[in-house]
Design a protein around this motif. Sequence first.
Motif, PDB file in Angstrom:
ATOM      1  N   ILE A  76       0.834  -1.248  -0.004  1.00 15.38           N
ATOM      2  CA  ILE A  76       0.076  -0.068  -0.206  1.00 15.38           C
ATOM      3  C   ILE A  76       1.028   1.206  -0.208  1.00 15.38           C
ATOM      4  O   ILE A  76       1.685   1.432   0.952  1.00 15.38           O
ATOM      5  N   GLU A  78       2.317   5.111   0.619  1.00 17.24           N
ATOM      6  CA  GLU A  78       2.059   5.890   1.411  1.00 17.24           C
ATOM      7  C   GLU A  78       1.214   7.196   0.921  1.00 17.24           C
ATOM      8  O   GLU A  78       1.643   7.298  -0.478  1.00 17.24           O
ATOM      9  N   GLY A  79       0.245   7.825   1.584  1.00 14.66           N
ATOM     10  CA  GLY A  79      -0.007   8.968   0.847  1.00 14.66           C
ATOM     11  C   GLY A  79      -1.650   8.611   0.799  1.00 14.66           C
ATOM     12  O   GLY A  79      -2.161   7.833   1.642  1.00 14.66           O
ATOM     13  N   PRO A  80      -2.597   9.244  -0.017  1.00 13.45           N
ATOM     14  CA  PRO A  80      -3.935   9.111   0.127  1.00 13.45           C
ATOM     15  C   PRO A  80      -4.693   7.864   0.128  1.00 13.45           C
ATOM     16  O   PRO A  80      -5.575   7.508   0.486  1.00 13.45           O
ATOM     17  N   ASP A  81      -3.777   6.734  -0.845  1.00 12.13           N
ATOM     18  CA  ASP A  81      -4.215   5.443  -0.831  1.00 12.13           C
ATOM     19  C   ASP A  81      -4.258   4.629   0.503  1.00 12.13           C
ATOM     20  O   ASP A  81      -5.372   4.179   0.913  1.00 12.13           O
ATOM     21  N   ASP A  83      -4.202   6.081   3.319  1.00  8.72           N
ATOM     22  CA  ASP A  83      -5.467   6.816   4.237  1.00  8.72           C
ATOM     23  C   ASP A  83      -6.716   6.248   4.030  1.00  8.72           C
ATOM     24  O   ASP A  83      -7.409   5.918   5.015  1.00  8.72           O
ATOM     25  N   ARG A  84      -6.999   5.955   2.831  1.00 17.39           N
ATOM     26  CA  ARG A  84      -8.385   5.513   2.412  1.00 17.39           C
ATOM     27  C   ARG A  84      -8.466   4.082   2.798  1.00 17.39           C
ATOM     28  O   ARG A  84      -9.465   3.605   3.315  1.00 17.39           O
ATOM     29  N   ILE A  85      -7.580   3.189   2.616  1.00 15.42           N
ATOM     30  CA  ILE A  85      -7.599   1.974   2.930  1.00 15.42           C
ATOM     31  C   ILE A  85      -7.623   1.650   4.260  1.00 15.42           C
ATOM     32  O   ILE A  85      -8.364   0.813   5.135  1.00 15.42           O
ATOM     33  N   LYS A  88     -11.081   2.534   5.402  1.00 19.20           N
ATOM     34  CA  LYS A  88     -11.900   1.348   5.038  1.00 19.20           C
ATOM     35  C   LYS A  88     -11.924   0.286   5.911  1.00 19.20           C
ATOM     36  O   LYS A  88     -12.982  -0.275   6.418  1.00 19.20           O
ATOM     37  N   VAL A  89     -10.781  -0.194   6.247  1.00 25.90           N
ATOM     38  CA  VAL A  89     -10.739  -1.106   7.164  1.00 25.90           C
ATOM     39  C   VAL A  89     -11.174  -1.095   8.567  1.00 25.90           C
ATOM     40  O   VAL A  89     -11.738  -1.965   9.061  1.00 25.90           O
TER      41      VAL A  89
END
Lengths: 365, 357, 503
Positions: A76, A78-81, A83-85, A88-89
């Motif tokens: 995963i 680092e960054g917005p992705d 944060d989103r994941i 989400k989890v």
Amino acid sequence: MTKPLNRRRFLQTSAATGLAAGIAPSIAHAQDPLGIALVVPSPVGEVGWSHALAMGLEPIKAEYGDSVNITILENIPEGPDADRIMNKVVADGAKFLLAGSFGYQNGAMQIARRNPDVTVLHASGFMVAPNFSPFAAKYFQGTYLMGMAAAALSKTGKLGSVSAFAIPELITSINAFTLGAQSVNPDIEVSVVWVNSWFDPAQEQDAAKALLAQDCDVIFSNAQDTPSVVSVCEEAGAYVFNLNSSMKKNAPTKYLGCVETDWSPFFMESVKGHLDGTFEGRNAFLGVEDNVVKVVDWNPDIPAETKAKIDEVEAAIADGSFHPFTGRIVKQDETVGVEDGETLPDEAIVSMDWHVAGVTTPLPN
Amino acid sequence: MGIRMIRRTTASRRMAVLAPMGALALAIVLNFLLYIVMGNDPAAVFYALLLEPFVSWSSFSEVLLKMTPLLLIAQGLAIGFRAKVINIGAEGQFILGAIFASAIPVWFPQATGGWIWPLMLLLGGVGGALWAALPAFWRVRLNASEILVTLMMSLIAGQLLAYLLVGPWKDPMGFNFPQTVMFQWDAMVPTLIPGTRVNVALILALLWTALAYVYMQKSFQGYQLVVGGLAPHATAYAGFSEGRAVWLSLLIGGFAAGLAGAAEVAGPMGQLQRGIASGYGYAAIIVAYLGGLHPVGILFSSLFMAALYIGGDNAMVSAGLPVAAVRVFQGSLLCCYLAAIVLVRYRLVRDGQEVTA
Amino acid sequence: MPAPLLSLRGLSKSYGTVRANRDIDLDVAEGSIHAILGENGAGKSTLMKLIYGVESPDAGEMRWRGNLVSPSSPNEARSQGIGMVFQHFSLFETLTVVENISLIVPGKKRALVARIRQLGQDYGLEVDPLAHVHALSVGERQRVEIIRCLMTNPKLLILDEPTSVLPPQSVKTLFETLLKLRDRGVSILFISHKLEEIRSICDHATILRDGAVTGNVDPREHDAHDLAQMMIGRDMPEARAFAAREPGPVLLELAGLDYQPDDPFQMSLKAVSLKLHAGEILGIAGVSGNGQGELARLISGETRRHAEARDEVMMFGQPVGDLGAAARRKLGFAFVPEERLGRGAVPEMSLSDNSLLTAHGLGLVRRGLIDRGAEDAFTRRCIADYDVRTPGPQAEAGALSGGNLQKFIVGREMELAPNLFFVSQPTWGVDIGAATEIRRRLVDMRNAGVAVLVISEEIEELFEICDRIQVIREGRLSPSLTVSKTRVEEVGRYMIGAEEGAA
């Protein structure tokens, strides 16, 4: 790896059990397994940083079985992705989040603040909150021991390190490595190549070859998640060691050893704390004394007397009678880093931004 | 008995609609088999991959967030692609946009005022356009292929970013991690919908789409670009400037990519770090072509791609699908689509098939 | 009478609402040269595509030597013994003759070379098999195409307007070849609109109008006027009376222009001089590939010269050598190029959008935005005034037949109301009715005081409309010949270079 149900089916299942058993949803909720999520920046694979983190969860799985539900999210960025994941989890029900990279810090901290019922462990950071513990390993304890062995085996008196980023954690590892080596051979020199990547096998190999070409005959693979450096050294006949998990099979003859991190005692303690409601966020700086840092797979080429001395020092570190960063330590720029008899406090270690004398490569900037 | 392809006299409109759907169906079937082999529950995977992004507001807002840079960049690139100016260096222009925008919070971390983020977005667009201006100059003056030059400029942009992050722009309090300071509040693009990360950049991307529509469908300048792409000799015959088409294509594409980079760094990112170069510039090429290089088509294809990304994350989180399998799905879907759109211009005929009189 | 080689009964084909072929009956006898006559849009091309398997008919049957067939591809047609030479050649310029042929015909290169030479001798189709195609003249390229067809031993050879690209001398050679082929049992379907040609070589003619057969005749028994009437269904338009007039000021002048193109496959121009006055028509004759294309681009502005050479081309007394096509158009210049698709028009765009290409200055663009209403009105005017047969302004240019597209482009350029008008190949592939109409309008323009420059490979056409003719050969321009004092043979001699010493 345990695979969670997706959310819809999860709801259906719990509703069904609730109906069938005729019990209130709140009780059903209390029986839900604890969702544990580990987010890591690279593939878990068989070795390396992410692998060590994932392995740290194995005893928890063994201990708690079906009452925990472990999700591992690898690779995963680092960054917005990330944060989103992570969001989400947590939204999917995880209550125990392991954020396995420094760059996840801001996102992970926000989650901790918004969700007081979620416990967050964050690797390598510095922020602390009641439900948020940064954690890091005292690799320098292990690299000090490795330095002793390296100096005993080096013929050229030159050691090298292929290192990821010039952050304090890696700097302290190199410094302790140098100090350990100097305790055996005061004239030893250490060269460093910064590859500025956590994961770039090709560049790591090039860096290792460059060090070998400069006559370095023991190489410290500092924070690489692949056996890139280790394999190159085996081929070239130079001793090599690394961090986190053993790569002995990639260097059967020249593997000096591994500064292994076994995160499970810390993870176990934190999960227990979470379940008991006794978890308290703290800056967890974990070492030999916590059974988190260990040196394993020592190479039999190490002279017996050196090995005996190493064991002695290791025991002294474990019982607190010896600290690698005890003065007098001179910095690279010949000023005094630690006064005679003094010991560097943890806060100074985790923010170390200087090299000790004997490291020939200047720090970037 | 073999199968042959015969070119249609006119492009089939029916196929233009059916082909993408068929491609999706085929990709689902292929991956269905993969998931069975891998031991994942296909129903759970497809639910997470294809439906879950749309069922909750929180995940749909993430789709919109992800869509924003894709939409901006793809609209810009499509204009150039219509003119057959193939800019594949949007990634680099995106990075430069992020760098230009970051200059303000990095150099003036204490500055306050509502003007900061708009200025950052503008600077980002300018940065991207400047980065694209170099390939334009070389193409027009030296006839150097813009395909190669834009790609190489992307690699240079990546190195420039790395240099700034480990060097002069590194956060002095950041433990030597390769990233800048966190941006101050006024250097962040305002959030559009409370509780989500969707910000004003989405509005800009939609406005940009409307502009692209007017430009390509209504304006004479856009028309000239299209003529250049379809029939270069007609361009010379009409006396439209080929050099100007190259400049316009690259500057528009670069501006859009730079704007997207600025919006990303001043939006969900909040600081400049290496993660900024996460492949939006390349993904947008796919988005542009999936959308048929048409502004309205791109609106849908960017939404689709963004949903596919979010769905991919969901599949990892909720359905335990490994990241590699997510990539396989995304890749196979694209391959199926490219194969299917051939049917828009060609029809399949069996060898020896009698054509009824 | 033996069964005909090819027999069509009730063949029909529609494209949408356009009925391109209606209930066509056609019998082609063995060993005959059979003409298909018709205006553009009459359905000749569609009919040939049906026979050659490019398209499938909607209804009707096709018999080949008595057997019912329905070829679904050119490959199938070829395997049955049908060959076709298209009007526009499909040869790769960078390959040699034999390499081009080996792309279609299997066999070892050496054997192919031998066969090419043999066919050349047998049928008067001499061409060097090892020559590169770009070095060949148009006539030679046509021979390569015919040889390529003959390699598959066809029983029927379809030739689509074969003479439209040839100089008079080559037409004669081609006809000799066709007669030899016929004598050896190859039937020929000969598509043309040149009535005299058909009368001189064909033994049968089928005339098409509006997609239906309007006549089946022996052309040798009818005069051109009869044939034309069957073809267009009315009397032929009269050629416009030619009013003698004093030439006006010089509107276009090239003075000793030398031009060395970057592209090695192009012809360089040497010391090209011409003067064109208002109110006259100057024709440039010559066999194609002698520098017409390069000259046309220099005059149109598609080839721009550097600023120092700007006065090599003078328009309206101004140096324009460094100006682009749009800038020259603004001065009052208009141009119809020889390639319609991809140059004079964008095939994938509608006629409306093709209007914009050059007519954007006529109020079709307002404040940078296209005025769709004005665009549509302009296009409708061109379609109506120039008798373009098309469903409407939204039809794609590429879907129009060559002649209809030419009428559209000529119309569009004439609508610009230029003072200096330049047409390259004005009636190439255009049917007789439309060609006459285009020529009539050119003469009208001349009479109205416009300076008209025409490049054409059809000498008869130039003699019909021009005041003066200059011949281009190998990049050089002959002295000006006044038409009223010149015979066709004289121009022909310049075309083949026999006049070199005399000039």
